[in-house]
Design an enzyme around this catalytic site. Structure first.
Site, PDB file in Angstrom:
ATOM      1  N   HIS A  72       0.849  -1.198   0.000  1.00 20.13           N
ATOM      2  CA  HIS A  72       0.000   0.000   0.000  1.00 20.13           C
ATOM      3  C   HIS A  72       0.879   1.240   0.000  1.00 20.13           C
ATOM      4  CE1 HIS A  72      -4.210  -1.429   1.099  1.00 20.13           C
ATOM      5  NE2 HIS A  72      -3.513  -2.519   0.843  1.00 20.13           N
ATOM      6  N   TYR A 196      -9.248   5.462   7.453  1.00 17.44           N
ATOM      7  CA  TYR A 196      -9.373   5.818   8.864  1.00 17.44           C
ATOM      8  C   TYR A 196     -10.443   6.902   8.928  1.00 17.44           C
ATOM      9  CZ  TYR A 196      -4.984   3.382  10.043  1.00 17.44           C
ATOM     10  OH  TYR A 196      -4.021   2.439  10.253  1.00 17.44           O
ATOM     11  N   PRO A 288      -3.980   0.278  18.716  1.00 19.08           N
ATOM     12  CA  PRO A 288      -3.704  -0.186  17.348  1.00 19.08           C
ATOM     13  C   PRO A 288      -3.850   0.872  16.259  1.00 19.08           C
ATOM     14  CG  PRO A 288      -5.803  -1.045  18.133  1.00 19.08           C
ATOM     15  CD  PRO A 288      -5.185  -0.339  19.288  1.00 19.08           C
ATOM     16  N   LYS A 292       1.337  -0.200  15.063  1.00 18.63           N
ATOM     17  CA  LYS A 292       2.755  -0.315  15.417  1.00 18.63           C
ATOM     18  C   LYS A 292       3.118  -1.556  16.247  1.00 18.63           C
ATOM     19  CE  LYS A 292       4.584   3.100  13.369  1.00 18.63           C
ATOM     20  NZ  LYS A 292       4.200   2.513  12.084  1.00 18.63           N
ATOM     21  N   TYR A 380       4.057   6.434  10.020  1.00 14.99           N
ATOM     22  CA  TYR A 380       3.197   5.306   9.667  1.00 14.99           C
ATOM     23  C   TYR A 380       3.975   4.221   8.927  1.00 14.99           C
ATOM     24  CZ  TYR A 380      -1.110   2.867   8.524  1.00 14.99           C
ATOM     25  OH  TYR A 380      -2.099   1.911   8.438  1.00 14.99           O
TER      26      TYR A 380
HETATM   27  C1  PHB Z   1      -5.535  -4.328  10.432  1.00 10.59           C
HETATM   28  O1  PHB Z   1      -5.623  -4.504   9.204  1.00 10.59           O
HETATM   29  O2  PHB Z   1      -5.785  -5.253  11.236  1.00 10.59           O
HETATM   30  C2  PHB Z   1      -5.161  -2.988  10.955  1.00 10.59           C
HETATM   31  C3  PHB Z   1      -4.828  -1.985  10.070  1.00 10.59           C
HETATM   32  C4  PHB Z   1      -4.464  -0.731  10.551  1.00 10.59           C
HETATM   33  C5  PHB Z   1      -4.464  -0.498  11.908  1.00 10.59           C
HETATM   34  C6  PHB Z   1      -4.785  -1.509  12.808  1.00 10.59           C
HETATM   35  C7  PHB Z   1      -5.131  -2.761  12.325  1.00 10.59           C
HETATM   36  O3  PHB Z   1      -4.136   0.734  12.364  1.00 10.59           O
END
Ligand code: PHB
Ligand code: APR
Length: 390
Positions: A72, A196, A288, A292, A380
């Site tokens: 990505h 997000y 989460p 990280k 990130y």
């Molecule tokens: C996930 O795909 O499980 C995932 C992706 C981004 C995050 C947390 C979990 O910030």
């Protein structure tokens, strides 16, 4: 029984450590309380930083990751009725993330250890740490394992951190007044990139695992129970929080897994005591939102491997002595980033209208200023392993 490194826990930290040590000719035994099937099926996070991917590939366990992982080059921040792309390819050229489930990493590592004749013990009962100050050993299920060094890779609820005497570790902690409901669904992702989403109803995240499996998260109250979240309610809430921009429609499908994850920030310092070294979630937890957790575990294990190699190959204890200090710079950078992403995107009960305006203002800044967006992107995708902090 005797080994050089006794490892507690067969999560990503313990398994990768055992594998990297094997490549350096250092012996280890991994003791895991759960079954192999359980750890291979446990659904966790899925975002791998570039440095994590490189580590796995260089260690010879990245073939399936390179084949099946989804690279990505950006993420979307969605709020106020619009989507805003954070373009890694433009802001931090040459660095990206790969979406690949943590349990797939675990499967690949277990397969590699077993193929190399590694000693992994599953469903081991009552692991205890003894005399970590001097001549450490582990006991479990009536057996004794003498070791030169113990690696506590047993996660947040393990036995290694509590085996350090009171008063040695300083703990830094913050609990959030909400949790994440995580959902895995057999449906093609409705977006090519992660979304997000910050809404007045709470945060939502659209992620994925493959072209046919999607992963979603919803901000829910800290005491939420999956029983309160039948599939229809999950989809209705995901639609309410994600279908907020013109033309976006969420495709629904069969939900195959559901679970509630508490949100916590936690660091125990130092990450070592005598001959006991803590790595991964055993030493620190992040919410989460910054993706990280797994990446920090991999970073710890890289540092610990180099330190153990210097110790066993040349008898030099300096790198081992400096293990915690070497890890904590990155750990605290990730703590700040994860706290920051969390406060930027979630709704807080105590928010007043002023607090909400501040949050919007910061989101506007991050999505319009290249400098601010670069801060997000750089953190990130992950700081390079030879530059643990900025
Ligand atoms: C996930 O795909 O499980 C995932 C992706 C981004 C995050 C947390 C979990 O910030
Ligand atoms: N004895 C033996 N094994 C134990 C014990 C114990 N007393 N307590 C816990 N374990 C095992 C758990 O069953 C688990 O398999 O230790 C392992 C720890 O693995 P993780 O919790 O996955 O932690 P870690 O390897 O540090 O991975 C980093 O990153 O994405 C985040 O939190 C997520 O798990 C992830 C973490």
């Amino acid at each position: 029984m005797r080994t050089q490194v006794g490892i507690i826990g067969a999560g990503p930290a313990g398994l990768l450590l055992s594998h990297l040590l094997h490549l350096r000719g250092i012996s280890s035994v991994v003791l895991e309380k759960r079954s192999r099937a359980y750890v291979e099926r446990r659904v966790r996070a899925g975002v791998l930083e570039q440095g994590t991917v490189d580590t796995l590939v260089e260690a010879g366990v990245g073939a399936r990751l390179l084949r099946e992982g989804l690279p990505h080059h950006g993420i979307e921040l969605r709020y106020g009725g619009a989507g805003h792309r954070i373009a890694f390819d433009k802001l931090v050229p040459g660095r990206a993330i790969t979406v690949y489930g943590q349990q797939e990493v675990v499967k690949d590592l277990i397969a590699a250890r077993l193929a190399a004749g590694g000693d992994l013990r599953f469903e081991v009962e009552d692991v205890e740490v003894h005399s970590p100050e001097s001549e450490p050993y582990l006991t479990f299920g009536g057996e004794r394992l003498d070791c030169d060094v113990i690696a506590g890779c047993d996660g947040f609820h393990g036995v290694s951190r509590p085996s350090v005497p009171d008063g040695v570790l300083e703990v830094f902690e913050r609990e959030y007044p909400f949790a994440w409901l995580g959902v895995l669904a057999e449906v093609a992702p409705s977006s090519e990139e992660l979304i997000y989403a910050r809404t007045e109803r709470g945060f939502a995240l659209h992620s994925m695992r493959s072209p046919t499996v999607s992963r979603f998260y919803l901000q829910v109250p800290a005491d939420a129970d999956v029983a309160q979240w039948p599939d229809e309610r999950v989809w209705a809430e995901l639609k309410a929080r994600l279908e907020t921009v013109p033309g976006f429609e969420l495709t629904t499908g069969e939900i195959i897994e559901k679970g509630v994850t508490p949100m916590r920030s936690f660091v125990a310092e130092p990450m070592q005591y005598g001959r006991l070294y803590l790595a991964g979630d055993a030493a620190h937890i992040v919410p989460p939102t910054g993706a990280k957790g797994l990446n920090l575990a991999v970073a710890d294990v890289r540092v610990l491997t180099e330190a153990l190699a210097a110790f066993f190959e040349h008898g030099s204890p300096e790198l081992l002595d400096g293990y915690s200090a070497a890890c904590l710079k990155r750990v605290w950078r990730a703590q700040h980033f994860s706290w920051w992403m969390t406060t930027l995107l979630h709704t807080f009960d105590e928010d007043d209208p002023y607090g909400r305006r501040l949050q919007t203002s910061y989101l506007d800044y991050v999505t319009s200023s290249e400098a601010a967006a670069t801060t997000l992107a750089e953190n990130y995708v992950g700081l390079p392993f030879d530059r643990p902090h900025v």
